[in-house]
Design a protein around this motif. Structure first.
Motif, PDB file in Angstrom:
ATOM      1  N   LEU A 274      39.699  34.115  53.280  1.00 34.09           N
ATOM      2  CA  LEU A 274      40.785  34.097  52.490  1.00 34.09           C
ATOM      3  C   LEU A 274      41.937  34.978  53.115  1.00 34.09           C
ATOM      4  O   LEU A 274      41.279  36.213  53.629  1.00 34.09           O
ATOM      5  N   PRO A 275      43.019  34.842  53.079  1.00 28.68           N
ATOM      6  CA  PRO A 275      43.907  35.875  53.336  1.00 28.68           C
ATOM      7  C   PRO A 275      44.004  37.220  52.634  1.00 28.68           C
ATOM      8  O   PRO A 275      43.820  36.906  51.241  1.00 28.68           O
ATOM      9  N   ALA A 276      44.178  38.266  53.059  1.00 26.60           N
ATOM     10  CA  ALA A 276      44.391  39.568  52.252  1.00 26.60           C
ATOM     11  C   ALA A 276      45.429  39.621  51.341  1.00 26.60           C
ATOM     12  O   ALA A 276      46.426  39.179  51.567  1.00 26.60           O
TER      13      ALA A 276
ATOM     14  N   TYR B  73      50.788  41.970  44.986  1.00 26.58           N
ATOM     15  CA  TYR B  73      49.964  41.370  44.157  1.00 26.58           C
ATOM     16  C   TYR B  73      48.902  42.626  43.900  1.00 26.58           C
ATOM     17  O   TYR B  73      48.382  42.689  42.491  1.00 26.58           O
ATOM     18  N   LYS B  74      48.572  43.504  44.513  1.00 31.07           N
ATOM     19  CA  LYS B  74      47.963  44.481  44.514  1.00 31.07           C
ATOM     20  C   LYS B  74      48.471  45.484  43.364  1.00 31.07           C
ATOM     21  O   LYS B  74      47.739  46.112  42.361  1.00 31.07           O
TER      22      LYS B  74
ATOM     23  N   GLU C 289      45.516  46.414  35.194  1.00 32.23           N
ATOM     24  CA  GLU C 289      44.039  46.966  34.881  1.00 32.23           C
ATOM     25  C   GLU C 289      44.173  48.306  34.146  1.00 32.23           C
ATOM     26  O   GLU C 289      43.431  48.387  33.026  1.00 32.23           O
ATOM     27  N   GLU C 290      45.429  49.100  34.381  1.00 36.34           N
ATOM     28  CA  GLU C 290      45.778  50.228  33.747  1.00 36.34           C
ATOM     29  C   GLU C 290      46.008  49.807  32.213  1.00 36.34           C
ATOM     30  O   GLU C 290      45.710  50.468  31.343  1.00 36.34           O
ATOM     31  N   GLU C 291      46.826  48.729  31.892  1.00 38.33           N
ATOM     32  CA  GLU C 291      47.030  48.458  30.734  1.00 38.33           C
ATOM     33  C   GLU C 291      45.985  47.680  29.788  1.00 38.33           C
ATOM     34  O   GLU C 291      45.907  48.421  28.642  1.00 38.33           O
ATOM     35  N   MET C 292      45.074  47.186  30.408  1.00 38.69           N
ATOM     36  CA  MET C 292      43.990  46.794  29.625  1.00 38.69           C
ATOM     37  C   MET C 292      43.208  48.029  29.226  1.00 38.69           C
ATOM     38  O   MET C 292      42.583  48.016  28.334  1.00 38.69           O
TER      39      MET C 292
END
Length: 553
Positions: A66-68, A73-74, A81-84
């Motif tokens: 898969l392409p990096a 998107y990172k 992730e921080e909001e969750m």
């Protein structure tokens, strides 16, 4: 052909006969035969999605390389992730606080502690609480939400809609005043009397009932001494008004009034919308000559000088039987003028119009001086103070009439660290209690002591609430308010300091502090919240941007 399937039993011949009898299509015997060697055996057990072993089909569909992911998107994934994590942390804190509150609530209070709620436990005159900081956070929407072109188009559309509405009401007023049945005119009494005298002179008609008398339409006078003409009615002053009421349904009524200069009479119409396309202008206050019913000008007839933005018009509800039931519950109806035709007023003004008396000027100066003393204290804690005062007075209003005694009102100011000197309080009380009954409306008391928003700001608050309550029921659910509120354009959200959910949660926390019910927000509570928020915003355009960004009006 016998298909070899591991783990699946084959059907018997009797089952095949039953299926054939029911209409199933059975292949001919020529199609049966041994499985070719190049065809792999079908193992259905390997297709199960179990925890121990992965599905073979899924493994084959996943590409090996898969392409990096890109940096964009990172970054999005990190923000998500921080909001969750933050939402989970806040959820855990809320659960912990609720459990602590429940445990404290279940414990018996000490004997020396009074069972009385103090609304100012979280408010101190020196520092700010967390709710104060959350309320201040709502004052940051100062940027314009629309471009200049979008603002121009919106303004043109609103002006066009307002012009159509006013034109429809003007036409309805002319129809009502000019096209009434001529037989209802008081000037017809003379012609009716002459006709009855002529008829009674004939033998046998003196005692005849009215329905048996000879009455013809052409005998009715078309024009009498009191007949109105369009030329007389055109010399008028148009104004927009609203009802000062704690009832949200009444407070959101759209009223348009007219003052006629030739006989100093006035009338008020309500503009109502039925469905999407049907509108109607209905009489709210019938045309007549009225006087002031409250204040220093009590029992004085209304004149052109009494009509200006912010002025109050008072009427006795007992004189108007057609008013809504919610309005007739109180003996006095108060209308606030929110807009006026300045050109028409300038043409009607004369040197004989009454000016303010010395007593009225003194009352205005006293009110302005007291408001100036308290505004500095309320700049950063206006929301909690306004909502807390209303809740405090509401708890002490046992009968629900909206009025309190002098000592109870002064106690409320003391509880929220808004002390006034005896001289200032007595001066304010003389302005409020002009009837001398020792009671005053506590909403009016708050408006006089602390002040209130101007009509420009209140118009935006009404627009926002009418969006939340399109049916004009007077209340809106907390869930609907949470859905409509938008924090996308908050400066901290744009800079990445906090999320939109955090801004919405902060707003809902401060709004719920002003609500009696936990499930719905009334118009009065919604307006009280923004009354407190308005104390910390000096510029009218900044306040309008706060409403525009939050509610998209």
């Amino acid at each position: 052909m016998d298909l070899e399937v591991k783990g699946i039993g084959t059907a018997s011949r009797n089952v095949k006969r039953q299926k054939s009898a029911q209409g199933w299509r059975i292949c001919s015997s020529d199609a049966y035969g041994p499985r070719p060697d190049d065809v792999p055996a079908l193992d259905l057990r390997r297709l199960g999605d179990s925890d121990g072993e992965p599905c073979l089909v899924e493994e084959l569909t996943i590409p090996e390389t898969l392409p990096a992911p890109s940096e964009r998107y990172k970054l999005k994934y990190q923000q998500y992730e921080e909001e969750m994590k933050m939402s989970y942390k806040q959820h855990s804190q809320r659960i912990t606080q609720k459990s602590k509150a429940n445990s404290l609530h279940q414990q018996p209070p000490p004997a020396n502690l009074q069972m009385q709620e103090s609304p100012v436990d979280e408010v101190s005159p020196e520092g700010l609480t967390s709710l104060d900081e959350k309320a201040i956070q709502q004052q940051c929407y100062t940027s314009k939400p629309y471009t200049a072109e979008q603002s121009r188009k919106r303004s043109e559309a609103e002006d066009l809609a307002a012009q159509k509405k006013k034109q429809a009401v003007v036409e309805q007023v002319l129809v009502d005043q000019l096209s009434r049945a001529v037989i209802s005119d008081p000037g017809q009494d003379a012609s009716t009397t002459d006709l009855s005298q002529q008829q009674t002179s004939l033998p046998g008609l003196g005692s005849a009932p009215l329905r048996f008398r000879n009455r013809k339409l052409h005998q009715t006078k078309v024009k009498t001494s009191s007949t109105l003409t369009e030329n007389l009615l055109s010399n008028k002053l148009r104004f927009d008004a609203r009802i000062i009421s704690r009832n949200g349904r009444d407070a959101c009524r759209e009223l348009i009034g007219f003052f006629f200069a030739f006989d100093k009479s006035l009338t008020v119409y309500e503009y109502r919308q039925f469905g999407k396309n049907r509108t109607k202008a209905l009489p709210f206050i019938q045309r007549g000559i009225y006087c002031h019913q409250y204040g220093r000008r009590k029992r004085r007839q209304y004149d052109v000088g009494d009509f200006h933005v912010g002025a109050n018009l008072t009427f006795l509800t007992a004189q108007h039987v057609g008013l809504p039931t919610s309005v007739q519950e109180k003996p006095l109806l108060t209308l606030r003028i929110i807009g006026i035709d300045e050109m028409a007023k300038h043409s009607l003004l004369t040197s004989s119009n009454p000016a303010l008396s010395k007593q009225e000027i003194d009352d205005r100066n006293i009110v302005m001086s007291v408001q100036g003393l308290l505004k500095e204290k309320l700049k950063k804690r206006g929301v909690l103070t306004m909502t807390g005062l209303v809740r405090f007075f509401h708890q002490r209003d046992q009968c629900g009439g909206g009025v309190l005694q002098k000592m109870e009102l002064r106690q409320g100011l003391k509880e929220f660290h808004l002390e006034l000197s005896n001289k200032d309080f007595e001066s304010i009380w003389l302005v409020l209690d002009q009837d001398g009954d020792g009671e005053a409306d506590y909403y009016q008391f708050i408006r006089v002591v602390i002040g209130e928003m101007n009509e420009f700001r209140k118009a935006f608050v009404r627009k926002a609430y009418m969006k939340l309550d399109p049916n004009k029921t007077g209340s809106s659910s907390v869930n609907d308010i949470s859905k409509f509120y938008s924090g996308r354009k908050h400066p901290k959200v744009l800079s990445g300091e906090c999320s939109e959910q955090q801004v919405r949660a902060a707003f809902m926390d401060t709004l719920k502090e002003s609500c009696v019910s936990s499930d719905e927000v009334t118009y009065c509570e919604f307006e009280t919240y923004y009354e407190g928020l308005s104390l910390g915003i000096a510029n009218d355009e900044d306040f309008a941007n706060v409403i525009r960004n939050c509610w998209a009006v």
